[in-house]
Design an enzyme around this catalytic site. Structure first.
Site, mmCIF file in Angstrom:
data_model
loop_
_atom_site.group_PDB
_atom_site.id
_atom_site.type_symbol
_atom_site.label_atom_id
_atom_site.label_comp_id
_atom_site.label_asym_id
_atom_site.label_seq_id
_atom_site.Cartn_x
_atom_site.Cartn_y
_atom_site.Cartn_z
ATOM 1 N N SER A 134 47.138 44.493 51.786
ATOM 2 C CA SER A 134 47.615 44.525 50.407
ATOM 3 C C SER A 134 46.631 45.143 49.418
ATOM 4 O O SER A 134 47.047 45.671 48.391
ATOM 5 C CB SER A 134 47.965 43.110 49.950
ATOM 6 O OG SER A 134 46.860 42.231 50.111
ATOM 7 N N ASP B 152 45.897 37.905 40.548
ATOM 8 C CA ASP B 152 46.698 36.796 41.065
ATOM 9 C C ASP B 152 45.776 35.854 41.836
ATOM 10 O O ASP B 152 44.587 35.775 41.552
ATOM 11 C CB ASP B 152 47.885 37.308 41.898
ATOM 12 C CG ASP B 152 47.452 38.119 43.125
ATOM 13 O OD1 ASP B 152 46.244 38.122 43.472
ATOM 14 O OD2 ASP B 152 48.328 38.745 43.760
ATOM 15 N N HIS C 166 44.094 38.876 44.735
ATOM 16 C CA HIS C 166 43.791 40.297 44.551
ATOM 17 C C HIS C 166 43.091 40.572 43.221
ATOM 18 O O HIS C 166 43.414 39.957 42.196
ATOM 19 C CB HIS C 166 45.086 41.112 44.616
ATOM 20 C CG HIS C 166 45.881 40.856 45.864
ATOM 21 N ND1 HIS C 166 46.928 39.978 45.897
ATOM 22 C CD2 HIS C 166 45.726 41.346 47.118
ATOM 23 C CE1 HIS C 166 47.431 39.940 47.128
ATOM 24 N NE2 HIS C 166 46.710 40.755 47.885
#
Length: 374
Positions: free
Chosen positions: A47, A338, A341
Site C-alpha cells: 500500500s 491514517d 500510512h
C-alpha cells in the site's frame, strides 16, 4: 553546388530507408545517446507504493474515497495518503508522468511507455500475506503481470523485439515486506510456532532475493529497494499495544532486522547480477528521525492519525480512514494520515532524501539521482 545537394538528398533517402527497414537499430541508438536517462518506472510492493490497483480488486484494503486524496490533484485515486505517495514524488524528480496502475483497464498502449505500477495494498513478499483482506496481488503475481502482460505489450508499442534490453533504463522500485510481519508472522503465530524472527527474516529476504533475480533476468538493471517503515510506531499498533516511549519495540525490531538484511542484500546480489545497480532507501531511519525530533523537521503530531479511523468496536480495522470522514486541517504537521500510512509531507521527505541524500545511512550505496545518471 549541385553535387553537394545531390549527395545530401541521397544521404537523406538512405537514412529514411534504413530507419524503415531496421527500426531496432534506431532504438538502440536512442538508448546509447541518452545514456543514463530514466525512461520510466516499474513499481512493485504494497500500500505504501500502490497507485490504485486495489480499486479494481475484490478486497477490503481500499483508499478510493475521501478523505484519501484530499490533497491529490485528481482526488481519491487509491493512494493510501492525503496526497502524493513516494512513487509520485520520486517520479516528479525524474521528470516522469504519474505511473498508471496495472489493474486499471485503461493502462495499455501508449500509457505504459513510462512504466506501470503493480503494487497492491495489504500484499507482501510471501504469497499468503494479505489474504485476510481478500484478493490482493502478491509480489509473485505482480512480477508475472510484468512478464506476461506488460513486457510483450511494451515491446510491441516501441517496435522492438528485444524486450529484455528494452527496460534497462527503467527504474525497478520494490517496496514490500512490512505486511509479511504485521499481517502474517505476528498475526498468525500458530503458523510459526517453531520459527524464530531471525529465521523468518532470513527466509523472507531469500524469497525477495529470488524475485529480484527474476526481474534481472527479465531485463531490470536499476533497482530501488524501499525499507520497511517503523511499523511499531504506527497509530494502529500504538493504540493496541501501548509502550512507554510510544512505539512497539517488538515490531520495530522486526522491521530493523529486515532492513539490515535488505541493506546487506544490495552488495551480495549485485555480484550475482552483473551490470546491475541497486539502491537501498532507508525510510525507516527517515521516519524514525522525524518521530524522535519532529519540530525542526516541520512536524508536530507524531502518533495520531490525521483522519478519523474507526476502531474494531466501531466496525473499522484501526487502519483505514472512515469513508467520508473528517481529516485534520494541519495535515503537513502530521506524520500519519491514517492508522498506518504516512502523510504526503512525510513522503516528500522520504523522496527528497532518496533522490538527493549523500548519507549512506539514508540511501546506500548511492542516491537515486546518481543511479539515474549511471
Amino acid at each position: 553546388m549541385a553535387r553537394d545537394i545531390a549527395s545530401t538528398f541521397i544521404f537523406l533517402v538512405l537514412h529514411v530507408l534504413l530507419s524503415s527497414f531496421f527500426p531496432c537499430m534506431c532504438y538502440s541508438r536512442v538508448i546509447e545517446k541518452h545514456g543514463g536517462e530514466i525512461k520510466g518506472m516499474f513499481v512493485f510492493g504494497s500500500s505504501l507504493v500502490d497507485n490504485g490497483n486495489n480499486n479494481f480488486l475484490q478486497n477490503l484494503a481500499k483508499a478510493d474515497y475521501l478523505p484519501y486524496g484530499i490533497d491529490f490533484p485528481y482526488g481519491p485515486s487509491g493512494r493510501f495518503t492525503n496526497g502524493k505517495n513516494v512513487i509520485d514524488l520520486i517520479g516528479e524528480k525524474l521528470k516522469l508522468p504519474l505511473i498508471p496502475a496495472f489493474a486499471d483497464p485503461s493502462t495499455k498502449g501508449s500509457k505504459i511507455v513510462h512504466g506501470v505500477n503493480y503494487a497492491s495494498g495489504a500484499s507482501g513478499i510471501l504469497d499468503d500475506t494479505g489474504l485476510i483482506a481478500g484478493h490482493v496481488m502478491s509480489l509473485n503475481k505482480q512480477i508475472r503481470n510484468f512478464e506476461e502482460v506488460t513486457l510483450p505489450e511494451l515491446g510491441a508499442q516501441m517496435g522492438y523485439n528485444g524486450t529484455r534490453e528494452l527496460v534497462g533504463n527503467y527504474l525497478f522500485v520494490v517496496g514490500s515486506g512490512g505486511n509479511d510481519y504485521s499481517f502474517n508472522y505476528f498475526l498468525r503465530q500458530t503458523n510459526y510456532n517453531n520459527v524464530s524472527l531471525q529465521v523468518f527474516t532470513a527466509n523472507l529476504t531469500n524469497s525477495l532475493s529470488s524475485k529480484l533475480k527474476k526481474l534481472y533476468r527479465l531485463g531490470g538493471r536499476k533497482f530501488v529497494l524501499m525499507a520497511v517503515n517503523p511499523i511499531g510506531c504506527s497509530p494502529v499498533v500504538v493504540a493496541s499495544r501501548p509502550t512507554r516511549n510510544g512505539c512497539n519495540q517488538g515490531l520495530n525490531l522486526a522491521a530493523h532486522l529486515f532492513n539490515a538484511h535488505l541493506r546487506s542484500l544490495v552488495g551480495v546480489i549485485k555480484q550475482q547480477m552483473p551490470g546491475s545497480s541497486l539502491v537501498f532507501v532507508n525510510s525507516y531511519k527517515i521516519i524514525r528521525d522525524i518521530i524522535r525530533n519532529p519540530v525542526p523537521r516541520g512536524f508536530k503530531d507524531t502518533s495520531n492519525p490525521c483522519c478519523e479511523v474507526p476502531s474494531l468496536s466501531e466496525g473499522g480495522n484501526g487502519i483505514l480512514c472512515r469513508k467520508g470522514g473528517q481529516a485534520c486541517e494541519d495535515r503537513n504537521l502530521h506524520v500519519f494520515f491514517d492508522g498506518l500510512h504516512p502523510t504526503e509531507a512525510v513522503n516528500v521527505q522520504i523522496a527528497n532524501k532518496a533522490y538527493n541524500s549523500n548519507l549512506q545511512n539514508e540511501v546506500y550505496p548511492i542516491s537515486i539521482k546518481q543511479l539515474a545518471d549511471l
